[in-house]
Scaffold this active site. Structure first.
Site, PDB file in Angstrom:
ATOM      1  CG  LEU A 146     -22.194  -8.141  -9.516  1.00 17.22           C
ATOM      2  CD1 LEU A 146     -23.160  -7.396 -10.441  1.00 17.22           C
ATOM      3  CD2 LEU A 146     -22.034  -7.360  -8.196  1.00 17.22           C
ATOM      4  CB  SER A 147     -22.220 -14.234  -6.372  1.00 15.45           C
ATOM      5  OG  SER A 147     -21.188 -13.949  -5.506  1.00 15.45           O
ATOM      6  CB  SER A 148     -23.080 -15.138 -12.387  1.00  9.56           C
ATOM      7  OG  SER A 148     -21.707 -15.293 -12.675  1.00  9.56           O
ATOM      8  CB  SER A 149     -20.183 -19.110  -9.910  1.00 10.02           C
ATOM      9  OG  SER A 149     -19.597 -18.203  -9.032  1.00 10.02           O
ATOM     10  CG  ASP A 198     -19.676 -15.343  -3.256  1.00 12.59           C
ATOM     11  OD1 ASP A 198     -19.529 -14.372  -2.491  1.00 12.59           O
ATOM     12  OD2 ASP A 198     -18.833 -15.683  -4.092  1.00 12.59           O
ATOM     13  CE1 TYR A 250     -11.563 -15.175  -3.163  1.00 10.14           C
ATOM     14  CE2 TYR A 250     -10.825 -17.428  -2.837  1.00 10.14           C
ATOM     15  CZ  TYR A 250     -11.654 -16.381  -2.506  1.00 10.14           C
ATOM     16  OH  TYR A 250     -12.569 -16.542  -1.492  1.00 10.14           O
TER      17      TYR A 250
HETATM   18  C1  GLA Z   1     -15.288 -14.071  -3.885  1.00 10.55           C
HETATM   19  C2  GLA Z   1     -15.449 -15.378  -3.123  1.00 10.55           C
HETATM   20  C3  GLA Z   1     -15.983 -15.150  -1.717  1.00 10.55           C
HETATM   21  C4  GLA Z   1     -15.188 -14.079  -0.981  1.00 10.55           C
HETATM   22  C5  GLA Z   1     -15.006 -12.849  -1.863  1.00 10.55           C
HETATM   23  C6  GLA Z   1     -14.094 -11.822  -1.229  1.00 10.55           C
HETATM   24  O1  GLA Z   1     -16.541 -13.505  -4.102  1.00 10.55           O
HETATM   25  O2  GLA Z   1     -16.324 -16.233  -3.816  1.00 10.55           O
HETATM   26  O3  GLA Z   1     -15.983 -16.362  -1.015  1.00 10.55           O
HETATM   27  O4  GLA Z   1     -13.962 -14.583  -0.540  1.00 10.55           O
HETATM   28  O5  GLA Z   1     -14.469 -13.181  -3.138  1.00 10.55           O
HETATM   29  O6  GLA Z   1     -14.669 -11.308  -0.073  1.00 10.55           O
END
Ligand code: GLA
Length: 412
Positions: A146-149, A198, A250
């Site tokens: 959920l993009s804590s970073s 993100d 990734y």
């Molecule tokens: C992670 C990455 C994003 C994106 C998603 C997949 O969240 O930080 O940049 O590539 O994966 O959509």
């Protein structure tokens, strides 16, 4: 931080978002404790869920995230020398200290790299910064996809911009520059080869809207996203699945796409205009499936946005389901926990569901009828227990506001 909603035998655990005042008060109190001084202010930046457009942001495609009401709060104080001190409520006994010039690729690691990396990249863009003291506290679940970073990067970046008078939080152009600095920090200081979705969501999304980000030129369009007016809710399932190998996988997907684009003679897969011809031109099955995911996902973003703009949000379910199948079968970034989350949510009545974010663990989203969150969550938690998985946690997602300064209500 968590609230249990009693529902019978199995009680799903929901993680509620802190109010801005609560988050700001927590960060300010922790700052006083860590540094025995008042912060100059508190800034908050949200985590995100992506509605559609997964693994396309590094392929020149469009994606459609929303900012979560769950945010990371950073209290900051400007210093009159060039020292940087940092502490986290998650590791309250440690204070990390460095001269500003000591923040650089290869010199910092772990969560510190995400927190102070933007100070390096803003400096690289020619912005004059000085030393600062910072603490963070968060209600964004860590390591949950959920993009804590991005939330910590963007909170620090927004705070530094305001503290040092850079003016980058004032308009979308400035916010785009801040997002670019945060992406650079994540790629070069933290060493994570992620795309830019993100950070764009955290800095450039607006309340009540989904952010249509065109990663070819970083332009954005705000698309009204009002679940309540459609009688719907968005349930997030944090699978809490351990995800080792994430970074390597990734990076491998990213380089496979770039290699395929080169073979097809385009700069990015987003430039492909004839999908059938492109797929026919690739003879490696794995490569063809990776490309097929990207090209079909780009098509799904367009269909989703068209339905949203036509007021037909209730009809997006099959698009979410198809996205999940494509990420699972063609892109191979799902995992058993995500598949069970999606499958059990659908069986419990979700209109559509899919994994969100990078995958290999992390979170899934389910579009559900308003008022059914507890029931659907219980069904998912029950399926997890039956499969022997860790207990998941749940969030309710709404399109929240972007990064910015927040107030405790106590200061002048
Ligand atoms: C992670 C990455 C994003 C994106 C998603 C997949 O969240 O930080 O940049 O590539 O994966 O959509």
């Amino acid at each position: 931080m968590t609230t249990s909603h009693p529902t019978g035998s199995l009680t799903p655990t929901f993680r509620d978002a802190w109010s801005a005042a609560e988050g700001a008060a927590r960060a300010a109190a922790f700052f006083r404790e860590a540094f025995d001084a008042e912060p100059d202010g508190v800034w908050a930046a949200p985590g995100r869920v992506n509605l559609i457009g997964e693994h396309v942001d590094y392929n020149g495609g469009p994606c459609l995230p929303i900012a979560l009401p769950h945010r990371t709060y950073v209290a900051l104080r400007r210093r009159h020398d060039d020292a940087v001190r940092l502490s986290s409520a998650l590791a309250p006994d440690t204070v990390w200290t460095s001269p500003l010039a000591g923040i650089a690729p290869g010199a910092v690691s772990g969560w510190v790299a995400y927190a102070v990396g933007p100070a390096w990249s803003l400096g690289q863009s020619g912005h004059a910064l000085g030393g600062f003291d910072a603490v963070d506290d968060t209600c964004v679940p860590l390591g949950s996809g959920l993009s804590s970073s991005a939330a910590i990067e963007c909170a620090v970046a927004a705070g530094l911009s305001d503290l040092f008078g850079l003016g980058l939080t004032d308009d979308d152009a400035g916010r785009a520059a801040l997002a670019a600095a945060c992406v650079r920090a994540e790629n070069e200081v933290a060493g994570a080869p992620t795309g830019g979705m993100d950070q764009a969501a955290s800095l450039r999304a607006t309340e009540g809207h989904a952010l249509l980000l065109d990663t070819r030129d970083s332009s954005v369009r705000q698309i009204p996203f009002d679940l309540a007016s459609h009688g719907l809710e968005l349930l997030v399932v944090n699978t809490r699945a351990p995800h080792a190998l994430v970074d390597g996988q990734y990076a491998a997907r990213r380089s496979a796409c770039h290699a395929a684009a080169a073979r097809l003679g385009v700069a990015t897969l987003g430039e492909v205009t004839d999908a059938a011809a492109a797929l026919a031109a690739l003879d490696d099955d794995v490569e063809r499936r990776r490309v097929r995911h990207v090209l079909t996902e780009i098509g799904r973003v367009r269909e989703f946005v068209a339905l949203l703009e036509a007021g037909r949000l209730r009809e997006v379910g099959p698009i979410l389901d198809a996205s999940h199948a494509s990420l699972r079968d063609d892109y191979e970034v799902s995992c058993p926990e995500l598949d069970v989350a999606v499958g059990s949510a659908r069986e419990a009545g979700a209109i559509g569901a899919r994994m969100t974010g990078g995958g290999f663990g992390g979170s899934a989203i389910a579009l559900i009828e308003a008022g059914t969150a507890t029931e659907v969550a219980r069904a998912v938690a029950t399926a997890f227990a039956a499969a022997g998985f860790r207990e998941p946690e749940f969030l309710i997602a709404l399109a929240g506001p972007p990064a910015g300064r927040v107030h405790t209500g106590e200061e002048r």
